[in-house]
Write a protein that holds these residues in place. Sequence first.
Motif, mmCIF file in Angstrom:
data_model
loop_
_atom_site.group_PDB
_atom_site.id
_atom_site.type_symbol
_atom_site.label_atom_id
_atom_site.label_comp_id
_atom_site.label_asym_id
_atom_site.label_seq_id
_atom_site.Cartn_x
_atom_site.Cartn_y
_atom_site.Cartn_z
ATOM 1 N N LEU A 352 34.023 20.423 69.500
ATOM 2 C CA LEU A 352 33.198 20.027 68.467
ATOM 3 C C LEU A 352 32.361 18.888 68.646
ATOM 4 O O LEU A 352 31.192 18.721 68.285
ATOM 5 C CB LEU A 352 34.587 19.967 67.405
ATOM 6 N N VAL A 353 33.216 17.855 69.215
ATOM 7 C CA VAL A 353 32.514 16.456 69.942
ATOM 8 C C VAL A 353 31.086 16.754 70.491
ATOM 9 O O VAL A 353 30.475 15.750 70.219
ATOM 10 C CB VAL A 353 33.523 15.703 70.248
ATOM 11 N N ARG A 354 31.631 17.453 71.761
ATOM 12 C CA ARG A 354 30.151 18.057 72.457
ATOM 13 C C ARG A 354 29.189 18.443 71.188
ATOM 14 O O ARG A 354 27.922 18.111 71.625
ATOM 15 C CB ARG A 354 30.705 19.080 73.866
ATOM 16 N N GLN A 355 29.478 19.475 70.582
ATOM 17 C CA GLN A 355 28.702 20.381 69.736
ATOM 18 C C GLN A 355 28.005 18.841 68.669
ATOM 19 O O GLN A 355 26.344 19.372 68.846
ATOM 20 C CB GLN A 355 28.846 21.266 68.561
ATOM 21 N N ALA A 356 28.416 18.135 68.028
ATOM 22 C CA ALA A 356 27.741 16.957 67.731
ATOM 23 C C ALA A 356 26.781 16.042 68.494
ATOM 24 O O ALA A 356 26.008 15.448 67.784
ATOM 25 C CB ALA A 356 28.857 16.220 66.619
ATOM 26 N N LEU A 357 27.546 15.931 69.616
ATOM 27 C CA LEU A 357 26.673 14.271 70.623
ATOM 28 C C LEU A 357 25.718 15.189 70.679
ATOM 29 O O LEU A 357 24.706 14.950 70.584
ATOM 30 C CB LEU A 357 27.367 14.245 71.419
ATOM 31 N N ALA A 358 25.615 16.570 70.949
ATOM 32 C CA ALA A 358 23.879 17.521 71.752
ATOM 33 C C ALA A 358 23.434 17.128 69.811
ATOM 34 O O ALA A 358 22.023 17.153 70.118
ATOM 35 C CB ALA A 358 24.424 18.899 71.704
ATOM 36 N N GLU A 359 23.674 17.445 69.293
ATOM 37 C CA GLU A 359 22.627 17.612 68.070
ATOM 38 C C GLU A 359 22.243 15.874 67.816
ATOM 39 O O GLU A 359 21.101 16.324 67.239
ATOM 40 C CB GLU A 359 24.003 17.859 66.102
ATOM 41 N N ARG A 360 23.060 14.896 67.939
ATOM 42 C CA ARG A 360 22.233 13.780 67.562
ATOM 43 C C ARG A 360 21.542 13.766 68.545
ATOM 44 O O ARG A 360 20.250 12.590 69.051
ATOM 45 C CB ARG A 360 23.907 12.543 67.705
ATOM 46 N N GLN A 361 22.145 14.173 69.819
ATOM 47 C CA GLN A 361 20.612 13.210 71.599
ATOM 48 C C GLN A 361 19.533 14.217 70.941
ATOM 49 O O GLN A 361 18.625 13.343 71.562
ATOM 50 C CB GLN A 361 21.230 13.652 72.742
ATOM 51 N N ARG A 362 19.883 15.011 70.447
ATOM 52 C CA ARG A 362 18.634 16.372 70.196
ATOM 53 C C ARG A 362 17.484 15.027 69.438
ATOM 54 O O ARG A 362 16.196 15.485 69.291
ATOM 55 C CB ARG A 362 18.194 17.920 70.465
ATOM 56 N N GLY A 363 18.054 15.362 68.164
ATOM 57 C CA GLY A 363 17.772 14.200 67.264
ATOM 58 C C GLY A 363 16.843 12.941 67.703
ATOM 59 O O GLY A 363 16.080 12.577 67.145
ATOM 60 N N LEU A 364 17.346 12.342 68.240
ATOM 61 C CA LEU A 364 17.333 11.336 68.962
ATOM 62 C C LEU A 364 15.948 11.069 69.807
ATOM 63 O O LEU A 364 15.001 10.603 69.791
ATOM 64 C CB LEU A 364 18.506 10.249 70.145
ATOM 65 N N MET A 365 16.182 12.175 70.937
ATOM 66 C CA MET A 365 14.919 12.288 71.751
ATOM 67 C C MET A 365 13.655 12.666 71.386
ATOM 68 O O MET A 365 12.661 12.672 71.320
ATOM 69 C CB MET A 365 15.116 13.683 72.725
ATOM 70 N N ASP A 366 14.039 13.592 70.060
ATOM 71 C CA ASP A 366 12.828 14.561 68.534
ATOM 72 C C ASP A 366 11.757 12.779 68.431
ATOM 73 O O ASP A 366 10.601 13.132 68.267
ATOM 74 C CB ASP A 366 13.557 15.140 68.040
ATOM 75 N N ALA A 367 12.839 12.181 67.950
ATOM 76 C CA ALA A 367 12.405 10.882 67.383
ATOM 77 C C ALA A 367 11.903 9.924 68.197
ATOM 78 O O ALA A 367 10.722 9.626 67.947
ATOM 79 C CB ALA A 367 13.546 10.721 67.090
ATOM 80 N N ILE A 368 12.142 9.808 69.821
ATOM 81 C CA ILE A 368 11.435 8.983 70.467
ATOM 82 C C ILE A 368 10.372 9.553 70.851
ATOM 83 O O ILE A 368 8.583 9.002 70.677
ATOM 84 C CB ILE A 368 12.560 8.734 71.590
ATOM 85 N N GLN A 369 9.804 11.007 71.197
ATOM 86 C CA GLN A 369 8.736 11.410 71.350
ATOM 87 C C GLN A 369 7.961 11.332 70.233
ATOM 88 O O GLN A 369 6.589 11.202 70.450
ATOM 89 C CB GLN A 369 9.181 13.182 71.412
ATOM 90 N N GLN A 370 8.342 11.336 68.695
ATOM 91 C CA GLN A 370 7.217 11.126 68.069
ATOM 92 C C GLN A 370 6.566 9.657 67.875
ATOM 93 O O GLN A 370 5.761 9.556 67.888
ATOM 94 C CB GLN A 370 8.413 11.433 66.303
ATOM 95 N N VAL A 371 7.592 8.998 68.574
ATOM 96 C CA VAL A 371 7.103 7.483 68.338
ATOM 97 C C VAL A 371 6.491 7.187 69.128
ATOM 98 O O VAL A 371 5.305 6.588 69.593
ATOM 99 C CB VAL A 371 8.390 6.465 68.705
ATOM 100 N N ASN A 372 6.071 7.980 70.817
ATOM 101 C CA ASN A 372 5.576 8.093 71.856
ATOM 102 C C ASN A 372 4.090 8.837 71.251
ATOM 103 O O ASN A 372 2.957 8.372 71.445
ATOM 104 C CB ASN A 372 6.124 8.902 72.983
ATOM 105 N N ALA A 373 4.212 9.768 70.341
ATOM 106 C CA ALA A 373 2.640 10.333 70.367
ATOM 107 C C ALA A 373 2.226 9.444 69.475
ATOM 108 O O ALA A 373 0.811 9.521 69.041
ATOM 109 C CB ALA A 373 3.633 11.996 68.980
#
Length: 375
Positions: A352-373
């Motif tokens: 469950l910890v790994r699942q939560a980390l994976a979700e947060r990481q995907r959210g962070l990467m999406d945010a970074i991509q939006q900023v770069n765009a």
Amino acid sequence: MFDRPEGGESAVLVSLDFGEADYAESLEELRQLALTAGLDVRATVEGKRPKPDATYFVGSGKAEEVAAALQATESRVVVFNHDLTPSQQRNLERKLESRVVDRTGLILDIFAQRAQSFEGKLQVELAQLEHLSTRLVRGWTHLERQKGGIGMRGGPGETQIELDRRMIRERVKSLKERLAKLKRQRGIQRRARRRSNVMSVSLVGYTNAGKSTLFNRLTQSGVYAADQLFATLDTTSRKVFIPDGGPVVLSDTVGFIKHLPHALVDAFGATLEEAVQADLLLHVIDVSSTSRDAQIEQVDRVLAEIGADEVPQLLVLNKIDLAGMEPGLERDEYGRIRKVWVSAHSGAGMELVRQALAERQRGLMDAIQQVNAVA
């Protein structure tokens, strides 16, 4: 600070109740701190007062009781569950003819024992010197004799206490400069991680909540972990790959405690900066502790002091095996996992910890991509 013959140096604990709601927990914590420092606790002297006594903190009558306890147990050290003023500490040592250590001094001694890294040792020395600089008011005669003249250290008429203070100031300045250099080096490393889009996660929590055990579970490393206060002092970072997520840099930080000395908060600012600069905090909580709410509050208070209160948190309620609970998770109003129930010791719920980390990481990467765009 302490001599440690076999079995630990004998000590008497002193604690006064000024009407605090958490008095019993604070006293038990002092016992754990004393044991962690290697002391053999042989007696505890308690009392109630509306406010501290200006001369002895405990009052003259209670000071006599402490003296009797020292004699009866053949103890050599008195440990107070409070911070003493320099004059109170001096008066007590004269009256009791024994070493007197306050709560801050005890914690500093533990930190001095446990620091392993170069930076950790520098931080401990800085905290000790800043604490000592306020205590150079002893009644020892060598501090009153003046130094000076040809071939003598110090300027004309400079007393030993003035010389000591000047030497401490110079050493403190040197330590701060070296720590600032290390801080700049970490900043360069942190910027490199940001450029590679690697999420930074720091483990925070009350001391002995199980941070290092959780860190070892997630990273498969061998960081020292034990059922004692301040088992880990130095920040340790490891890069780990999270399934369905990607690479994450995990950092295990020093545990927090009630009444954490401000000298330590300041001196360990560089270490705790890992928490300030993190993308996510794993706030590890001992769910089996009866004081968990107060511990959560204390951790949040220190995080606010160091400017990390705005960093997103994932609450990891650890030690469910001791609390008779099952693994589980809870999501917030945005659908993100905000709490997980696990046992780092047995491994239950770690997915469950790994699942939560994976979700947060995907959210962070999406945010970074939006900023770069947009850029």
